[in-house]
Design a protein around this motif. Structure first.
Motif, PDB file in Angstrom:
ATOM      1  N   GLN A 138       0.815   4.644   0.339  1.00 19.15           N
ATOM      2  CA  GLN A 138       0.167   4.062   1.009  1.00 19.15           C
ATOM      3  C   GLN A 138      -0.694   5.290   1.964  1.00 19.15           C
ATOM      4  N   ARG A 139       0.150   6.181   2.460  1.00 22.90           N
ATOM      5  CA  ARG A 139      -0.221   7.308   3.203  1.00 22.90           C
ATOM      6  C   ARG A 139      -1.221   8.278   1.973  1.00 22.90           C
ATOM      7  N   MET A 140      -0.883   8.298   0.600  1.00 23.13           N
ATOM      8  CA  MET A 140      -1.900   9.067  -0.085  1.00 23.13           C
ATOM      9  C   MET A 140      -3.153   8.288  -0.269  1.00 23.13           C
ATOM     10  N   PHE A 141      -3.162   6.926  -0.309  1.00 28.02           N
ATOM     11  CA  PHE A 141      -4.345   6.162  -0.760  1.00 28.02           C
ATOM     12  C   PHE A 141      -5.211   6.417   0.648  1.00 28.02           C
ATOM     13  N   PHE A 142      -4.587   6.254   2.012  1.00 24.94           N
ATOM     14  CA  PHE A 142      -5.288   6.277   3.191  1.00 24.94           C
ATOM     15  C   PHE A 142      -6.294   7.867   3.316  1.00 24.94           C
ATOM     16  N   MET A 143      -5.319   8.869   2.971  1.00 26.95           N
ATOM     17  CA  MET A 143      -5.899  10.087   3.069  1.00 26.95           C
ATOM     18  C   MET A 143      -6.750  10.334   2.157  1.00 26.95           C
ATOM     19  N   LEU A 144      -6.747   9.887   0.872  1.00 31.92           N
ATOM     20  CA  LEU A 144      -7.896  10.319  -0.241  1.00 31.92           C
ATOM     21  C   LEU A 144      -8.961   9.313  -0.216  1.00 31.92           C
ATOM     22  N   THR A 145      -9.001   8.072   0.515  1.00 36.49           N
ATOM     23  CA  THR A 145     -10.133   7.128   0.425  1.00 36.49           C
ATOM     24  C   THR A 145     -10.505   7.045   1.665  1.00 36.49           C
ATOM     25  N   GLY A 146      -9.908   7.266   3.022  1.00 40.48           N
ATOM     26  CA  GLY A 146     -10.350   6.706   4.120  1.00 40.48           C
ATOM     27  C   GLY A 146     -10.040   5.392   4.392  1.00 40.48           C
ATOM     28  N   MET A 147      -9.402   4.633   3.483  1.00 39.36           N
ATOM     29  CA  MET A 147      -9.369   3.136   3.758  1.00 39.36           C
ATOM     30  C   MET A 147      -7.923   2.994   3.572  1.00 39.36           C
ATOM     31  N   THR A 148      -7.261   1.918   4.276  1.00 41.22           N
ATOM     32  CA  THR A 148      -5.708   1.492   3.897  1.00 41.22           C
ATOM     33  C   THR A 148      -6.158   0.570   2.907  1.00 41.22           C
ATOM     34  N   ILE A 149      -4.906   0.454   2.273  1.00 43.88           N
ATOM     35  CA  ILE A 149      -4.956  -0.382   0.765  1.00 43.88           C
ATOM     36  C   ILE A 149      -5.370  -1.814   1.180  1.00 43.88           C
ATOM     37  N   ALA A 150      -4.915  -2.652   2.495  1.00 40.98           N
ATOM     38  CA  ALA A 150      -5.451  -3.874   3.019  1.00 40.98           C
ATOM     39  C   ALA A 150      -6.839  -3.936   3.039  1.00 40.98           C
ATOM     40  N   GLU A 151      -7.402  -3.058   3.588  1.00 39.09           N
ATOM     41  CA  GLU A 151      -8.915  -2.763   3.420  1.00 39.09           C
ATOM     42  C   GLU A 151      -9.696  -2.768   2.429  1.00 39.09           C
ATOM     43  N   TYR A 152      -9.155  -1.887   1.420  1.00 42.30           N
ATOM     44  CA  TYR A 152      -9.886  -1.818   0.134  1.00 42.30           C
ATOM     45  C   TYR A 152      -9.408  -3.178  -0.471  1.00 42.30           C
ATOM     46  N   MET A 153      -8.557  -3.783  -0.628  1.00 39.74           N
ATOM     47  CA  MET A 153      -8.388  -5.147  -1.083  1.00 39.74           C
ATOM     48  C   MET A 153      -8.980  -6.080  -0.690  1.00 39.74           C
ATOM     49  N   ARG A 154      -9.355  -6.025   0.778  1.00 40.10           N
ATOM     50  CA  ARG A 154     -10.316  -7.207   1.290  1.00 40.10           C
ATOM     51  C   ARG A 154     -11.719  -6.844   0.955  1.00 40.10           C
ATOM     52  N   LYS A 155     -12.199  -5.684   0.810  1.00 37.39           N
ATOM     53  CA  LYS A 155     -13.623  -5.450   0.482  1.00 37.39           C
ATOM     54  C   LYS A 155     -13.716  -5.856  -1.025  1.00 37.39           C
ATOM     55  N   ARG A 156     -12.799  -5.455  -1.838  1.00 37.68           N
ATOM     56  CA  ARG A 156     -13.015  -5.906  -3.212  1.00 37.68           C
ATOM     57  C   ARG A 156     -12.888  -7.222  -3.337  1.00 37.68           C
TER      58      ARG A 156
END
Length: 291
Positions: A41-59
């Motif tokens: 989760q930390r890697m994902f946020f630092m690489l994308t600027g989004m939390t996993i929850a935010e990314y999943m919500r948008k998708r």
């Protein structure tokens, strides 16, 4: 190592994409990447600027909009399919992303947002070394002022530093027993939501505990646990230089090594000096474990 990391991250993304219509199991997602849930989760946020929850919500809302606009599916069915408990909560989230209601999305020519699936790529430039050292340290105490930050509120960190310098707090903290060093400490990180506590702090020298107790009126204390630290130098004016090093840690260093984030606090260590100077030198400390 890097190509293995890339394949594992893509496998994790495949699982995420397959979870759009069901509950996301972060344990399973992280397992696909061969890392801990915190590290993923930390890697994902630092690489994308989004939390996993935010990314999943948008998708999910992207897929829901496409389905509503191109079929006769009922709004309530789309809401339930993509994880919403009620048409009302679905409509609120839908409007926040797309700017229109779900029913308005059926109108010909209506403009909708599309958030495509992300992918990870490696930049193998090889034109700049990345210095670091691995150090084991016992736990210690810090004292300072803190704020709780939500995803997207990082600019408030600069405001906390400015206020601490202006009201004399920074000068007090640097006198607590660790030379002239100041610390920027990220505590209680909740990587799934992007929330964390940031503290402008001084380190308490155990031999001068009585001094700290007398001088720390109105300040907060926090414990930094014993850890193995990966320590990275940053050279250049703040905040640009240290932000660049943070990016490289997650984009280059972690994928190229056998380490992952240990889940504890992260720290920035600032000596006294002109933080706007081209040769200003500070450090980033990240707690790590060997995979």
């Amino acid at each position: 190592m890097r190509l293995d990391w890339l394949k594992r991250m893509m496998d994790a993304l495949d699982l995420m994409e397959g979870s759009m219509e069901e509950r996301l199991d972060i344990e399973e997602i992280a397992k696909a990447a061969y890392v801990s849930p915190f590290h993923f989760q930390r890697m994902f946020f630092m690489l994308t600027g989004m939390t996993i929850a935010e990314y999943m919500r948008k998708r999910r809302l992207t897929l829901a909009a496409q389905e509503i606009a191109s079929s006769s599916v009922k709004v309530i069915d789309a809401a339930l399919k993509y994880g919403y408990d009620s048409p009302e909560s679905f409509a609120k989230a839908f409007r926040k992303i797309h700017g229109v209601s779900p029913s308005e999305a059926r109108q010909p020519g209506v403009s909708l947002k599309a958030y495509p699936r992300i992918s990870f790529h490696l930049s193998l430039k090889g034109d700049k070394d990345m210095d670091y050292r691995i150090v084991e340290k016992e736990g210690f105490e810090v004292v300072g002022k803190s704020i709780r930050l939500k995803d997207g509120e990082q600019p408030r960190i600069a405001e906390l530093w400015a206020a601490s310098n202006q009201d004399g707090t920074a000068a007090r903290l640097s006198a607590f027993g660790d030379g002239d060093l100041l610390y920027g400490v990220c505590l209680d990180m909740q990587p799934g939501e992007g929330d964390f506590t940031y503290m402008v702090a001084g380190r308490i020298d155990a031999s001068r505990e009585h001094v700290a107790a007398d001088a720390a009126d109105g300040l907060e204390r926090a414990s930094i646990p014993a850890a193995t630290w990966a320590i990275f130098p940053s050279v250049g004016p703040l905040p640009g230089a240290i932000q660049s090093v943070f990016s490289r840690i997650y984009q280059e260093w972690f994928p190229a090594t056998g380490y992952e984030h240990a889940g504890g606090p992260e720290m920035e260590v600032y000596p006294s000096g002109d933080t706007t100077a081209e040769h200003y030198r500070c450090e980033i400390w990240v707690p790590v474990v060997k995979k």
